[in-house]
Design a protein around this motif. Structure first.
Motif, PDB file in Angstrom:
ATOM      1  N   ILE A  95     -46.784  31.056 -18.159  1.00  0.00           N
ATOM      2  CA  ILE A  95     -46.337  29.759 -18.661  1.00  0.00           C
ATOM      3  C   ILE A  95     -47.394  28.687 -18.583  1.00  0.00           C
ATOM      4  CG2 ILE A  95     -44.365  28.266 -18.723  1.00  0.00           C
ATOM      5  CD1 ILE A  95     -43.904  30.938 -19.888  1.00  0.00           C
ATOM      6  N   ARG A  96     -47.966  28.959 -17.021  1.00  0.00           N
ATOM      7  CA  ARG A  96     -48.692  27.640 -16.552  1.00  0.00           C
ATOM      8  C   ARG A  96     -49.375  27.966 -15.470  1.00  0.00           C
ATOM      9  NH1 ARG A  96     -52.199  23.966 -17.785  1.00  0.00           N
ATOM     10  NH2 ARG A  96     -52.126  21.904 -16.346  1.00  0.00           N
ATOM     11  N   ARG A  97     -50.770  28.128 -15.484  1.00  0.00           N
ATOM     12  CA  ARG A  97     -51.648  28.307 -13.987  1.00  0.00           C
ATOM     13  C   ARG A  97     -52.266  26.972 -14.093  1.00  0.00           C
ATOM     14  NH1 ARG A  97     -55.810  33.009 -13.753  1.00  0.00           N
ATOM     15  NH2 ARG A  97     -57.180  31.302 -15.013  1.00  0.00           N
ATOM     16  N   TRP A  98     -52.149  26.203 -12.792  1.00  0.00           N
ATOM     17  CA  TRP A  98     -53.064  24.988 -12.451  1.00  0.00           C
ATOM     18  C   TRP A  98     -53.608  25.235 -11.153  1.00  0.00           C
ATOM     19  CZ3 TRP A  98     -55.581  21.102 -14.332  1.00  0.00           C
ATOM     20  CH2 TRP A  98     -55.863  20.123 -13.588  1.00  0.00           C
ATOM     21  N   ILE A  99     -54.910  24.751 -10.783  1.00  0.00           N
ATOM     22  CA  ILE A  99     -55.660  24.971  -9.856  1.00  0.00           C
ATOM     23  C   ILE A  99     -56.303  23.657  -9.704  1.00  0.00           C
ATOM     24  CG2 ILE A  99     -57.195  26.220  -8.242  1.00  0.00           C
ATOM     25  CD1 ILE A  99     -56.720  28.682  -9.901  1.00  0.00           C
ATOM     26  N   PRO A 103     -59.989  23.078 -12.535  1.00  0.00           N
ATOM     27  CA  PRO A 103     -59.243  22.888 -13.735  1.00  0.00           C
ATOM     28  C   PRO A 103     -59.669  23.673 -14.908  1.00  0.00           C
ATOM     29  CG  PRO A 103     -60.561  20.818 -13.030  1.00  0.00           C
ATOM     30  CD  PRO A 103     -60.720  21.987 -11.850  1.00  0.00           C
ATOM     31  N   GLU A 104     -60.907  24.132 -14.806  1.00  0.00           N
ATOM     32  CA  GLU A 104     -61.441  24.980 -16.095  1.00  0.00           C
ATOM     33  C   GLU A 104     -60.320  26.395 -16.090  1.00  0.00           C
ATOM     34  OE1 GLU A 104     -63.917  25.766 -12.469  1.00  0.00           O
ATOM     35  OE2 GLU A 104     -63.021  23.985 -13.380  1.00  0.00           O
ATOM     36  N   LEU A 105     -59.772  26.755 -15.016  1.00  0.00           N
ATOM     37  CA  LEU A 105     -59.152  27.909 -14.852  1.00  0.00           C
ATOM     38  C   LEU A 105     -57.379  27.943 -15.196  1.00  0.00           C
ATOM     39  CD1 LEU A 105     -60.532  29.694 -11.621  1.00  0.00           C
ATOM     40  CD2 LEU A 105     -61.210  29.977 -13.914  1.00  0.00           C
ATOM     41  N   ALA A 106     -57.218  26.714 -15.672  1.00  0.00           N
ATOM     42  CA  ALA A 106     -55.894  26.329 -16.012  1.00  0.00           C
ATOM     43  C   ALA A 106     -55.649  27.013 -17.366  1.00  0.00           C
ATOM     44  CB  ALA A 106     -55.642  25.014 -16.353  1.00  0.00           C
ATOM     45  N   LEU A 107     -54.271  27.747 -17.215  1.00  0.00           N
ATOM     46  CA  LEU A 107     -53.652  28.572 -18.289  1.00  0.00           C
ATOM     47  C   LEU A 107     -52.533  27.571 -18.880  1.00  0.00           C
ATOM     48  CD1 LEU A 107     -53.972  32.209 -17.283  1.00  0.00           C
ATOM     49  CD2 LEU A 107     -55.482  30.958 -19.015  1.00  0.00           C
ATOM     50  N   GLY A 108     -52.091  27.777 -20.312  1.00  0.00           N
ATOM     51  CA  GLY A 108     -50.693  27.357 -20.585  1.00  0.00           C
ATOM     52  C   GLY A 108     -50.795  25.618 -20.540  1.00  0.00           C
ATOM     53  N   TYR A 121     -49.225   8.301 -17.175  1.00  0.00           N
ATOM     54  CA  TYR A 121     -50.582   7.853 -17.198  1.00  0.00           C
ATOM     55  C   TYR A 121     -51.063   7.902 -18.550  1.00  0.00           C
ATOM     56  CZ  TYR A 121     -51.508   7.457 -12.256  1.00  0.00           C
ATOM     57  OH  TYR A 121     -51.292   7.236 -10.827  1.00  0.00           O
ATOM     58  N   GLY A 122     -50.300   8.214 -19.535  1.00  0.00           N
ATOM     59  CA  GLY A 122     -50.897   8.082 -20.843  1.00  0.00           C
ATOM     60  C   GLY A 122     -51.616   9.148 -21.540  1.00  0.00           C
ATOM     61  N   ILE A 123     -51.614  10.352 -20.744  1.00  0.00           N
ATOM     62  CA  ILE A 123     -52.319  11.571 -20.987  1.00  0.00           C
ATOM     63  C   ILE A 123     -51.583  12.287 -21.667  1.00  0.00           C
ATOM     64  CG2 ILE A 123     -53.597  13.352 -20.278  1.00  0.00           C
ATOM     65  CD1 ILE A 123     -53.907  11.575 -17.369  1.00  0.00           C
ATOM     66  N   ALA A 124     -52.029  12.389 -22.946  1.00  0.00           N
ATOM     67  CA  ALA A 124     -51.036  13.228 -24.097  1.00  0.00           C
ATOM     68  C   ALA A 124     -51.356  14.673 -23.887  1.00  0.00           C
ATOM     69  CB  ALA A 124     -51.468  12.691 -25.434  1.00  0.00           C
ATOM     70  N   GLY A 125     -52.661  15.227 -23.594  1.00  0.00           N
ATOM     71  CA  GLY A 125     -52.952  16.647 -23.655  1.00  0.00           C
ATOM     72  C   GLY A 125     -52.755  16.828 -21.850  1.00  0.00           C
ATOM     73  N   LYS A 126     -53.718  17.779 -21.802  1.00  0.00           N
ATOM     74  CA  LYS A 126     -53.709  18.408 -20.641  1.00  0.00           C
ATOM     75  C   LYS A 126     -54.941  17.873 -19.514  1.00  0.00           C
ATOM     76  CE  LYS A 126     -53.028  22.991 -23.008  1.00  0.00           C
ATOM     77  NZ  LYS A 126     -53.535  24.258 -23.309  1.00  0.00           N
ATOM     78  N   PRO A 127     -54.671  18.027 -18.467  1.00  0.00           N
ATOM     79  CA  PRO A 127     -55.615  17.455 -17.271  1.00  0.00           C
ATOM     80  C   PRO A 127     -56.956  18.051 -17.521  1.00  0.00           C
ATOM     81  CG  PRO A 127     -53.822  18.549 -16.061  1.00  0.00           C
ATOM     82  CD  PRO A 127     -53.333  18.589 -17.527  1.00  0.00           C
ATOM     83  N   GLU A 128     -56.743  19.270 -17.781  1.00  0.00           N
ATOM     84  CA  GLU A 128     -57.717  20.200 -17.866  1.00  0.00           C
ATOM     85  C   GLU A 128     -58.919  19.594 -18.754  1.00  0.00           C
ATOM     86  OE1 GLU A 128     -54.808  23.353 -19.197  1.00  0.00           O
ATOM     87  OE2 GLU A 128     -54.900  21.645 -17.675  1.00  0.00           O
TER      88      GLU A 128
END
Length: 181
Positions: A95-99, A103-108, A121-128
């Motif tokens: 479902i989600r992998r965050w390191i 951040p380039e290894l994020a999934l989901g 923070y007004g970030i509509a997408g993903k931090p990666e």
């Protein structure tokens, strides 16, 4: 797991701390708790997503465990500011992998507290997907106190910081962890 033996809560905590600070043995040992609130915790640096030599292995393991048991989760929190990581799997799917360190290894997709914080923070997408040199990425990176792995764990399953030496936990299990292939 092999070479299983019983240990006390205090000895199990001390052993994992020793293993975590031992270069050659870091991925050798885990401690297994009795079930609590429907979860069994398996604790040790073996499951540390930020150690790149472990990342794919523990991701595959979490996926397999979730296929077998419905859900499996993995959390890494560093008291020494070495980063935050989590892996949430359900029914054989990540479902989600965050390191935070990779951040380039994020999934989901972000969800829960991570998504709410991004929205604040007004970030509509993903931090990666943020430009790592942008002010927005810097502001986001400074928020980790609000989005530690322990917070994600509490929201997703069980708060590991509230786990303590329960009187019924006279014996936990120490085991040799499987070798990474």
């Amino acid at each position: 797991m092999t070479d299983m033996r019983k240990t006390s809560w205090a000895d199990g905590v001390e052993l994992i701390d020793e293993v975590a600070h031992s270069e050659g043995e870091r991925f050798s040992t885990v401690v297994v708790t009795p079930p609590m609130q429907g979860w069994t915790l398996v604790v040790g640096p073996y499951f540390s997503l930020p150690y790149l030599e472990q990342t794919q292995h523990v991701t595959d393991l979490c996926r397999e465990l979730s296929a077998r048991f419905g859900k499996a989760q993995l959390f890494f929190h560093s008291e020494q500011n070495d980063g935050e990581a989590w892996l949430i799997a359900e029914r054989g799917r990540i479902i989600r992998r965050w390191i935070s360190e990779f951040p380039e290894l994020a999934l989901g997709a972000p969800f829960g507290v991570e998504r709410r914080l991004l929205d604040a923070y007004g970030i509509a997408g993903k931090p990666e997907d943020l430009d790592p040199d942008s002010d927005l990425a810097g502001d986001w990176g400074a928020t980790w106190g609000d989005c530690w792995a322990t917070v994600v764990a509490e929201e997703s399953s069980i708060d590991p910081t509230m786990v303590g030496a329960d009187p019924g936990w006279d014996s936990m299990t120490v085991a040799a962890a499987p070798a990474v292939e």
